[in-house]
Scaffold this active site. Sequence first.
Site, PDB file in Angstrom:
ATOM      1  N   SER C 190      93.758 135.765  18.791  1.00 44.39           N
ATOM      2  CA  SER C 190      93.337 136.385  19.428  1.00 44.39           C
ATOM      3  C   SER C 190      94.209 137.667  19.218  1.00 44.39           C
ATOM      4  CB  SER C 190      93.284 136.041  21.389  1.00 44.39           C
ATOM      5  OG  SER C 190      94.402 135.816  21.779  1.00 44.39           O
ATOM      6  N   HIS C 218      88.254 131.772  21.721  1.00 37.25           N
ATOM      7  CA  HIS C 218      87.503 132.928  21.792  1.00 37.25           C
ATOM      8  C   HIS C 218      86.794 132.293  20.475  1.00 37.25           C
ATOM      9  CE1 HIS C 218      90.439 135.991  23.188  1.00 37.25           C
ATOM     10  NE2 HIS C 218      91.221 134.953  23.315  1.00 37.25           N
ATOM     11  N   LYS C 249      85.680 132.737  29.214  1.00 37.83           N
ATOM     12  CA  LYS C 249      86.045 133.472  28.470  1.00 37.83           C
ATOM     13  C   LYS C 249      84.248 133.695  28.472  1.00 37.83           C
ATOM     14  CE  LYS C 249      90.844 133.389  26.193  1.00 37.83           C
ATOM     15  NZ  LYS C 249      91.083 132.374  27.424  1.00 37.83           N
TER      16      LYS C 249
END
Lengths: 415, 84, 403
Positions: C190, C218, C249
């Site tokens: 990230s 991610h 997320k």
Amino acid sequence: MAYSETAKTHYTNELKGIRSGGLFKEERFIESPQAARIKVEYPLGAAPKEVINLCANNYLGLSSHPDVLEAARKGLETRGYGMSSVRFICGTQDIHHELENKLTEFLGTEDTILFPSCMEANAAIFEVLLDKDDAMIADRLVHASIVDGMRLSKAQLYNYKHSNMEHLEEKLQETQGCRFRMIITDGVFSMDGDIAKLDVICDLAEKYNAMVMLDDSHASGFMGKRGKGTHEHCGVMGRIDAITTTLGKALGGAAGGCLSGRKELVELCRQRARPYLFSNTVPPVVVAASIRVIDLIEKSTDRRDKLEENTMFFREQMTKAGFDIREGVHPIVPVMLYNAKLAQDVARDLYAEGIYVVGFFFPVVPQGQARIRTQVSADHEREHLEKAVAAFTKVGKKYNILGKKKDEIIAMYGV
Amino acid sequence: MSEDVKKLIIDYVKKEYLDEDSDQTIDENTKLISGGIVDSFSMVSLKMFLEKKFKISIPDEKATPEAFDSVNSIMKLIQEFVKP
Amino acid sequence: MAVHERVKEFFRNELVELQNADLFKEERYVCSPQAADIVVEYPPNAPPRRVINFCANNYLGLSTHPAVIEAAKKGLEERGFGMSSVRFICGTQDIHKELERKVSGFLGMDDTILYSSCFDANGGVFEALLGEEDALISDELNHASIIDGIRLCKAERHRYKHGDLHDLEHHLKQTQDKRFRMIVTDGAFSMDGVVAKLDEICWLAEEYDAILLVDDSHATGFIGKTGRGTHEHFDVMDRVDLITTTFGKALGGASGGCVSGKQFFIDILRQRSRPYLFSNTLSPVVVAATIKAIELLEGSTHLRDKLERNALYFRQHIRDAGFEVKDGFHPIVPIMIHDARIVQEMARSLYDEGIYVIGFFYPVVPRGAARIRVQLSAAHEIEHIDKALAAFTKIGRKLGVVK
């Protein structure tokens, strides 16, 4: 496959071992919201049946309360479902700040920060606040998440015999050479429902110059005259330096936790706590509902009063019926059975009678201390509790344990 | 190692882990950890006591539940680190 | 007072030091739902203003997607707000099992176990599966939660230089005498917006007989042709043993995480994983919403496609404007500025232009590698991105970062 047959065999055997040791945990599927009565499918594929639930942390019955649901719904509409962000980037809404202020006022502290769970609050606090010249002095029965949090800290680890204030004093004396000392305890210990001697702990802390940290997850919302927690119950509000607690038990049951306490300690965690910096913020839906929860319990003590009445009633009746109940005032009521198989058998028979409980045995509790841990809720009505006592009595008769003490039960069933 | 050392450790275990009214007996073979007298969390105190008393440092990898499971195994462990 | 004045003094000084070193983090209050543009109050009590948000992990815009919110509401009505229980006591509803099945199907795994967050999942997975006879070999830049999870495990710890497969191989060779080896890597990193070379890592894992665990937080939902994750992107879907990922997320952004993988791993975790046994079960609201999020993604790739286009568009044009950007395709775009002071100045000025981004500098990233990190979302329209590009160009010129 990226790994060998050896690994597969190893893990399969581990599972076999757990099963044959009678230690395998099976999940039961609930097909309703959490409440005094729930619909359960067990075993998998069986027709769902309605049972009375005596093992949720739903102490105030708020987990499916219409007011709470309404606030959650509004939260969804006005502030959305998720934030997809850690707090300090773009994960702090005005409502997060509002909830923190409300918790600060409710708990009687100087500041509060939210964490995704109390587990993460416990993982954060020691590492941020204490270093290798400091001492952590913890009750031996503190919650697993506190143990993990302490393992992540560089501070020296000490522990004292459960609730033994003389032993605590010895450890405090032993650590006078350290920079800082922090006494660490649960407010209420979840296996027995016993309460920490916070008044003595605070006196000792003052005498020996130590901070006091308290995990109040099984107390926030209902212990103390206004439900503020163990510190209110023990008359030591304002003397605790750090409180971690959860929004995932009495205070709504969905998610969330917090650290509340002295301004500097909380602010430092805001700057440095790893879960606070690297973990997702509490979702708006939970924040909105939790604000309503705090409002509800501040406005009226009805629910915690009802819980207290229910608890007294259930404890009295179970004792009268001849069960070995550890003495106490808390809604956690452990029915001692000592033998693991007995605990499982009794739980199974109770389920057939429409009472949902779970047997606790090693390693969750020490060997030879198996029990059925019941939890009373403000959601229970008198009739639920009466039915439960009746069922327990019937099953108790079957196993011939009514009116028997520890030695007698062990003599019959072994450990 | 001497009987004194054995007694020292047994006395410490009794004081640190047993309640005053306990009728549990401890000898050099009593299973401390696997017998549920000392859990892996409380074991920390024992390790610190040994390190202080014998002026040694026991690396974390050696401080296993197996090594601490009886007074006998503890004595074997200390012997590795105490200079003659 | 139980806190001696000395303690108070000590902590107060720590805070002052942070402020002096410019490392003090101030919170900004968002007065709206999470979206492409948000209303922010900063500093506290300043009048709230609208800015375009480029620093959320809201990759697919699902945090406020109407279908997700509708599903959340339905979950509330039908299954309540909370369960107040750990999984194995009375915290497993039918919908929890359904979500686990759905995630398993989506990720192409045998089974899945839910956690209250990926932080918890990472905290619980290593300790439950490995012991001192084993070895953990992990990329040095893995997420903080993996580092913490590994610290709680007794296995021998090895770190390999970030993305350096020769170093990884070296550690694999070194640990052949251990019982089990486990390679651990983030799928997407990230800070840099780069992905791990999973195809090569899988080959190494097979060659040196190691278990492979990937944290795909991610990546889940948008990397790979149908958004399954890094393993789909590298076409190694049946060669990864364990995936940990988050629902906090791209998949909705509220909470929740999981470990997904081979059946017996998951079975052991259900019996032994500390967070699973001692932590509250996922709220029915989150479960219901996440089921819907996955259904949306299985039904169509238009969200991840739009995100991919947005990312490529921004990367192309920000480069054209003269900025230094690390190579890649991920919606995380690190714009390298190098100087920490300029980064902070730039972030502040961009905010004044109505563009909300985050500056990263030491110690979060190495000295001299300070950057502005931009995160694209499927919620962004071209106008949003064009506004950002204009602002970057304006401020970049003003500060001498670009000509």
